[in-house]
Design an enzyme around this catalytic site. Structure first.
Site, PDB file in Angstrom:
ATOM      1  CG  HIS A 120      -1.920   0.951   1.389  1.00 56.07           C
ATOM      2  ND1 HIS A 120      -1.698   2.248   1.765  1.00 56.07           N
ATOM      3  CD2 HIS A 120      -3.258   0.847   1.201  1.00 56.07           C
ATOM      4  CE1 HIS A 120      -2.848   2.903   1.795  1.00 56.07           C
ATOM      5  NE2 HIS A 120      -3.811   2.081   1.464  1.00 56.07           N
ATOM      6  CG  ASP A 197       0.657  -2.663   5.957  1.00 56.12           C
ATOM      7  OD1 ASP A 197      -0.250  -2.897   6.776  1.00 56.12           O
ATOM      8  OD2 ASP A 197       0.532  -1.847   5.025  1.00 56.12           O
ATOM      9  CD  GLN A 200      -6.748  -4.928   3.799  1.00 57.67           C
ATOM     10  OE1 GLN A 200      -7.672  -5.711   4.044  1.00 57.67           O
ATOM     11  NE2 GLN A 200      -6.963  -3.645   3.581  1.00 57.67           N
ATOM     12  CE  LYS A 223      -7.226  -0.510   5.965  1.00 56.90           C
ATOM     13  NZ  LYS A 223      -8.062  -0.169   4.824  1.00 56.90           N
ATOM     14  CB  CYS A 361      -3.672   3.209  -1.610  1.00 60.11           C
ATOM     15  SG  CYS A 361      -4.881   4.479  -1.288  1.00 60.11           S
TER      16      CYS A 361
HETATM   17  N1  PLP Z   1      -1.698  -0.831   4.508  1.00 60.92           N
HETATM   18  C1  PLP Z   1      -2.635  -1.604   3.960  1.00 60.92           C
HETATM   19  C2  PLP Z   1      -2.263  -2.996   3.513  1.00 60.92           C
HETATM   20  C3  PLP Z   1      -3.939  -1.143   3.810  1.00 60.92           C
HETATM   21  O1  PLP Z   1      -4.872  -1.918   3.276  1.00 60.92           O
HETATM   22  C4  PLP Z   1      -4.236   0.181   4.243  1.00 60.92           C
HETATM   23  C5  PLP Z   1      -5.581   0.742   4.037  1.00 60.92           C
HETATM   24  O2  PLP Z   1      -6.269   0.432   3.094  1.00 60.92           O
HETATM   25  C6  PLP Z   1      -3.225   0.948   4.824  1.00 60.92           C
HETATM   26  C7  PLP Z   1      -1.971   0.411   4.939  1.00 60.92           C
HETATM   27  C8  PLP Z   1      -3.485   2.332   5.337  1.00 60.92           C
HETATM   28  O3  PLP Z   1      -4.321   2.233   6.440  1.00 60.92           O
HETATM   29  P1  PLP Z   1      -4.922   3.537   7.133  1.00 60.92           P
HETATM   30  O4  PLP Z   1      -5.536   4.322   6.028  1.00 60.92           O
HETATM   31  O5  PLP Z   1      -5.922   2.996   8.102  1.00 60.92           O
HETATM   32  O6  PLP Z   1      -3.794   4.255   7.787  1.00 60.92           O
END
Ligand code: PLP
Length: 404
Positions: A120, A197, A200, A223, A361
């Site tokens: 992301h 990260d 998900q 999430k 993203c």
């Molecule tokens: N990393 C991953 C894999 C994500 O799916 C997301 C959000 O879609 C993020 C980071 C960013 O998360 P946040 O917008 O809650 O900071």
């Protein structure tokens, strides 16, 4: 518990859109929230509302106790060694920015940062910024033709002794699952710091910091059936303790004078300012919610749903699926051949079906797949086979309208 009773715990699911019952297949963007999370937050504002750590009065003591109890809950949830290893942030994005900012002093122009191509943007841009500040170089870990990380290429890159390796646990677009434990072990053997990260992953899998053994693991409350505005930065104590704080000010200090300031110990050191107290308490309720689900049965059901989604899409025909594997988690990425993903999303919405369309993203991943964007259907604990059948039926009518 029967699925119908479970769904009844999520008030937002009980609505119609343009006369159609809501079919929510966008949990990867944000999950719906159970009543217990809504109640925990409302109760906090109704009965306890006070700032934490500061006042001598009872409301503040209650508020602080509830806030700090969630730290213990998160510690147990991810199996961290110490409660001080759990830092409350406003989300995954802030957590990664904190780590990247905190490593300013540790990198130089000889440093290499390896980043998952499928990451992301939240797990790409902060590393690029860190590289700009320090002269370090960001190298993308390539994907193989099957959409998973190319493990041979990864090993060759790890042999270059990177300083940092930043990877997905689960891809937010493809739902592919990285073998994080093995990848972290290889990175560590090469002397790298590792960040995984888990945004998900945590709603779908139990994650264990002692097993994964990474230096940093990050995720967002919203999430995982919790509220927006709160996230977690887990870090190994020694690593967190040497990060330069991203935010400075109240709460994170020990002594302040115009001659200089000394910082507090962890976790306060990395939690400047008034935190998102109600959201942290909501996150605690979300963790209770997940902890009370039958773990093995839920994971099995979710895996079946993802496979059902994949096969139903395949059977519909005229669909390109991206990196669809048996063991994918939570999400399925696809395009209706020859049609723009955005058109598909809008037409599905007109039938009450909520999916996500766009680059998600993850532009580097889109480039790697040689597409400008795609559709993504994603599931949660409340998703039913009927949801998927309704989605396929709606998609079939969209296909008929656009192509047939
Ligand atoms: N990393 C991953 C894999 C994500 O799916 C997301 C959000 O879609 C993020 C980071 C960013 O998360 P946040 O917008 O809650 O900071």
């Amino acid at each position: 518990m029967q699925l119908l009773a479970l769904r009844a715990q999520f008030p937002a699911l009980e609505q119609t859109l343009d006369g159609y019952p809501l079919c929510y297949l966008d949990t990867a963007a944000t999950s719906q929230k159970p009543q217990s999370v809504l109640d925990a937050m409302a109760d906090f504002y109704r009965y306890d509302n006070a700032n934490v750590h500061r006042a001598a009065h009872q409301l503040s003591a209650r508020s602080t106790a509830k806030y700090e109890a969630v730290r213990d809950k998160v510690q147990a949830f991810v199996n961290a060694q110490r409660r001080e290893e759990i830092i409350f942030t406003h989300g995954t994005t802030e957590a990664i920015n904190q780590v990247a900012w905190g490593l300013n002093q540790k990198l130089d122009s000889n440093s290499v940062i390896l980043v998952d191509t499928a990451a992301h943007h939240a797990n790409i841009v902060p590393w690029q910024q860190l590289a700009q500040r320090t002269g370090a170089k960001v190298i993308a870990i390539p994907l193989a033709d099957d959409g998973r990380i190319d493990q041979q290429a990864y090993q060759a890159l790890v042999a270059q002794s990177p300083s940092i390796v930043a990877i997905n646990h689960v891809s937010n677009v493809l739902g592919t699952v990285n073998p994080v434990q093995a990848m972290v072990a290889q990175a560590k053997a090469a002397g790298a710091l590792t960040l995984v990260d888990g945004a998900q992953a945590v709603a779908h899998k139990r994650v264990d910091m002692q097993e994964i053994d990474c230096d940093f693991y990050v995720f967002s409350g919203h999430k995982m059936y919790g509220p927006t505005g709160v996230g977690i930065l887990y870090g190994r104590y020694q690593q967190l303790d040497t990060l330069t704080p991203l935010l400075t000010g109240g709460e994170m200090i020990e002594q302040v004078s115009f001659d200089g300031t000394s910082f507090n110990t962890l976790p306060n050191r990395l939690e400047a300012g008034t935190p998102a107290i109600a959201e942290v308490i909501g996150l605690g309720a979300a963790i209770d919610y997940i902890a009370n689900l039958p773990q093995a049965a839920t994971q099995k059901r979710e895996a079946e749903l993802v496979n059902y989604l994949q096969t139903q899409l395949q059977q519909l025909g005229g669909i390109t699926l991206y990196a669809a594997h048996n063991d994918n988690c939570g999400a399925v990425a696809f395009n209706l051949n020859g049609e723009h993903h955005q058109d598909v999303g809008i037409l599905l919405d007109q039938q009450g079906v909520a999916i996500r369309c766009g680059h998600h993203c993850a532009m580097p991943l889109m480039h790697s797949l040689q597409i400008s964007g795609c559709c993504r259907a994603s599931i949660g604990v409340y998703t039913s086979h009927e949801d998927i059948d309704r989605f396929i039926e709606a998609l079939s009518s969209v296909k008929a309208m656009l192509i047939d």
